[in-house]
Design a protein around this motif. Structure first.
Motif, PDB file in Angstrom:
ATOM      1  N   LEU A  44       0.814  -1.215   0.000  1.00 53.08           N
ATOM      2  CA  LEU A  44       0.000   0.000   0.000  1.00 53.08           C
ATOM      3  C   LEU A  44       0.848   1.265   0.000  1.00 53.08           C
ATOM      4  CD1 LEU A  44      -2.780  -1.024   2.564  1.00 53.08           C
ATOM      5  CD2 LEU A  44      -3.000  -0.889   0.075  1.00 53.08           C
ATOM      6  N   ALA A  45       2.110   1.158   0.441  1.00 52.58           N
ATOM      7  CA  ALA A  45       2.991   2.329   0.531  1.00 52.58           C
ATOM      8  C   ALA A  45       3.393   2.810  -0.864  1.00 52.58           C
ATOM      9  CB  ALA A  45       4.236   1.987   1.345  1.00 52.58           C
ATOM     10  N   LEU A  46       3.762   4.092  -0.941  1.00 50.47           N
ATOM     11  CA  LEU A  46       4.287   4.657  -2.178  1.00 50.47           C
ATOM     12  C   LEU A  46       5.805   4.513  -2.145  1.00 50.47           C
ATOM     13  CD1 LEU A  46       3.454   6.244  -4.773  1.00 50.47           C
ATOM     14  CD2 LEU A  46       4.080   8.321  -3.526  1.00 50.47           C
ATOM     15  N   LYS A  47       6.344   3.638  -2.973  1.00 49.48           N
ATOM     16  CA  LYS A  47       7.769   3.314  -2.941  1.00 49.48           C
ATOM     17  C   LYS A  47       8.497   4.048  -4.068  1.00 49.48           C
ATOM     18  CE  LYS A  47       6.379  -0.921  -3.122  1.00 49.48           C
ATOM     19  NZ  LYS A  47       4.951  -0.601  -2.822  1.00 49.48           N
ATOM     20  N   MET A 233      -0.308   4.226 -11.133  1.00 51.26           N
ATOM     21  CA  MET A 233      -0.802   5.428 -10.459  1.00 51.26           C
ATOM     22  C   MET A 233      -2.213   5.826 -10.888  1.00 51.26           C
ATOM     23  SD  MET A 233       1.719   5.939  -8.507  1.00 51.26           S
ATOM     24  CE  MET A 233       1.196   7.484  -7.766  1.00 51.26           C
ATOM     25  N   LYS A 234      -2.944   4.948 -11.543  1.00 57.65           N
ATOM     26  CA  LYS A 234      -4.263   5.312 -12.067  1.00 57.65           C
ATOM     27  C   LYS A 234      -5.340   5.409 -11.002  1.00 57.65           C
ATOM     28  CE  LYS A 234      -4.026   3.963 -16.927  1.00 57.65           C
ATOM     29  NZ  LYS A 234      -4.562   3.068 -17.987  1.00 57.65           N
ATOM     30  N   ASP A 235      -5.269   4.576  -9.962  1.00 64.16           N
ATOM     31  CA  ASP A 235      -6.371   4.577  -8.998  1.00 64.16           C
ATOM     32  C   ASP A 235      -6.318   5.804  -8.078  1.00 64.16           C
ATOM     33  OD1 ASP A 235      -4.245   2.550  -7.535  1.00 64.16           O
ATOM     34  OD2 ASP A 235      -5.372   3.746  -6.087  1.00 64.16           O
ATOM     35  N   GLU A 236      -7.445   6.115  -7.479  1.00 64.49           N
ATOM     36  CA  GLU A 236      -7.607   7.342  -6.698  1.00 64.49           C
ATOM     37  C   GLU A 236      -6.672   7.392  -5.490  1.00 64.49           C
ATOM     38  OE1 GLU A 236     -11.189   9.710  -4.312  1.00 64.49           O
ATOM     39  OE2 GLU A 236     -11.674   8.092  -5.714  1.00 64.49           O
ATOM     40  N   ARG A 237      -6.466   6.245  -4.848  1.00 60.44           N
ATOM     41  CA  ARG A 237      -5.583   6.221  -3.657  1.00 60.44           C
ATOM     42  C   ARG A 237      -4.162   6.579  -4.032  1.00 60.44           C
ATOM     43  NH1 ARG A 237      -2.301   2.380  -1.850  1.00 60.44           N
ATOM     44  NH2 ARG A 237      -3.164   0.891  -3.351  1.00 60.44           N
ATOM     45  N   ARG A 238      -3.663   6.052  -5.141  1.00 61.61           N
ATOM     46  CA  ARG A 238      -2.309   6.362  -5.594  1.00 61.61           C
ATOM     47  C   ARG A 238      -2.189   7.833  -5.996  1.00 61.61           C
ATOM     48  NH1 ARG A 238       1.151   2.801  -3.499  1.00 61.61           N
ATOM     49  NH2 ARG A 238       1.028   0.717  -4.381  1.00 61.61           N
ATOM     50  N   GLN A 239      -3.235   8.384  -6.579  1.00 62.81           N
ATOM     51  CA  GLN A 239      -3.193   9.787  -6.985  1.00 62.81           C
ATOM     52  C   GLN A 239      -3.111  10.714  -5.772  1.00 62.81           C
ATOM     53  OE1 GLN A 239      -6.590  10.336  -9.581  1.00 62.81           O
ATOM     54  NE2 GLN A 239      -5.775   8.919 -11.112  1.00 62.81           N
ATOM     55  N   LYS A 240      -3.788  10.341  -4.684  1.00 65.73           N
ATOM     56  CA  LYS A 240      -3.678  11.115  -3.446  1.00 65.73           C
ATOM     57  C   LYS A 240      -2.262  11.025  -2.889  1.00 65.73           C
ATOM     58  CE  LYS A 240      -8.494  10.853  -1.901  1.00 65.73           C
ATOM     59  NZ  LYS A 240      -9.430  10.303  -0.874  1.00 65.73           N
ATOM     60  N   GLN A 241      -1.668   9.836  -2.979  1.00 69.71           N
ATOM     61  CA  GLN A 241      -0.290   9.656  -2.520  1.00 69.71           C
ATOM     62  C   GLN A 241       0.670  10.515  -3.336  1.00 69.71           C
ATOM     63  OE1 GLN A 241      -0.010   5.331  -2.937  1.00 69.71           O
ATOM     64  NE2 GLN A 241       0.033   5.108  -0.725  1.00 69.71           N
TER      65      GLN A 241
END
Length: 308
Positions: A44-47, A233-241
């Motif tokens: 789940l982390a942004l690496k 990076m398409k999903d909303e959670r990744r975009q917030k990250q």
């Protein structure tokens, strides 16, 4: 009799204590559960893939000083010594973004990877000759070995240097050395005639009286970028990250510009593995907020890749 009674009590107490502790199977289950928890957190982390170079400094500063909003993004840094390994991790999904160069990025795009550039970094490279070789001009590189990495900014710059003095490409031996620290070490050990180095490795080379033949800044080439896997990076959670990452990155740029690069000497020593002498000799550097790279630099990379 009393001694035997005391021993009996001791063994009984040990048995009770052992009975109160977790069994082997329970410990095994707990270990698996912990491993699964850590695996999920990591997924789940942004690496972000990083290198021991100063174009990564805002990322290091943001991480070390809590400038990434942890409520929005658990940003984790994954360190590499070679850009090719960092890019491979991006392609295989081990990381979501990395600090790279635009030649590498365009090369990956041409191989079919969806890639988004979110920032142009201040990375530059110096073509530095071995002081023992006594090379003072680019036209003296004939029959010499130059260390670089294939399909990268260093390969483009090596070709540019050779072409600028009208040397035949076959006259210069371009040797692939992907590890930036190894590239520097080979120069210092007199194993290479010339190498292309970013900062802070370029500063170390200069401290040892090695001669700078060419500086990419003089050629108006801005080839450093931060890239993200567009598909990941398409999903909303990744975009917030990503928004949280950019906000922290910009804040780190402001802080470095305000206090200076040397103010963050601890971070430079930790991540770039250089000594105080190198840190104290670093040039002044400015860092810009995240913005897309210039089209002229993308065109430069595309033209070189087409020719090669």
């Amino acid at each position: 009799m009393k001694a035997r009674y005391a021993i009996l009590i001791l063994f009984s107490a040990m048995a009770v204590m052992a009975g109160c502790g977790p069994s082997y199977d329970e410990m095994k289950r707990q270990t698996k559960a912990e491993q699964e928890r850590l695996r999920k957190e990591d997924s789940l982390a942004l690496k972000i893939g990083v290198l021991p170079t100063l174009d990564c400094l805002p990322v290091y500063v943001a991480k070390e000083h809590g400038l990434f909003d942890t409520a929005q993004a658990d940003v984790r840094l994954v360190q590499f010594m070679a850009q090719i390994d960092c890019d491979e991790a991006l392609k295989t999904g081990r990381i979501e973004g990395n600090v790279t160069d635009i030649v590498r990025g365009q090369h990956m795009k041409k191989k079919g990877m969806a890639l988004d550039y979110i920032a142009q970094t201040n990375a530059y490279w110096q073509l530095t000759s071995n002081r023992i070789a006594r090379i003072r001009r680019l036209n003296q590189l004939s029959d010499k070995m130059v260390a670089m990495a294939r399909f990268s900014a260093t390969a483009l710059l090596a070709d540019y240097a050779v072409d600028s003095v009208k040397l035949n490409g076959d006259e210069v031996f371009k040797i692939q050395i992907n590890d930036v620290a190894l590239r520097l070490q080979m120069l210092l050990n007199n194993e290479m005639d010339a190498v292309l180095l970013p900062e802070p490795q370029a500063t170390t080379a200069r401290l040892y009286k090695n001669h700078v033949l060419m500086d990419s800044r003089d050629k108006d080439m801005r080839l450093g970028v931060i890239a993200f896997n567009g598909k990941a990076m398409k999903d909303e959670r990744r975009q917030k990250q990503l928004k949280a990452f950019i906000k922290g990155y910009d804040a780190a740029c402001d802080s470095i510009n305000k206090y200076g690069v040397k103010h963050y000497s601890a971070e430079i020593r930790k991540y770039c593995k250089v000594d105080d002498k190198t840190v104290n000799a670093l040039p002044k550097m400015r860092y810009e907020h995240a913005k897309a790279p210039r089209q002229k630099d993308i065109d430069t990379a595309d033209k070189w890749l087409k020719d090669n």
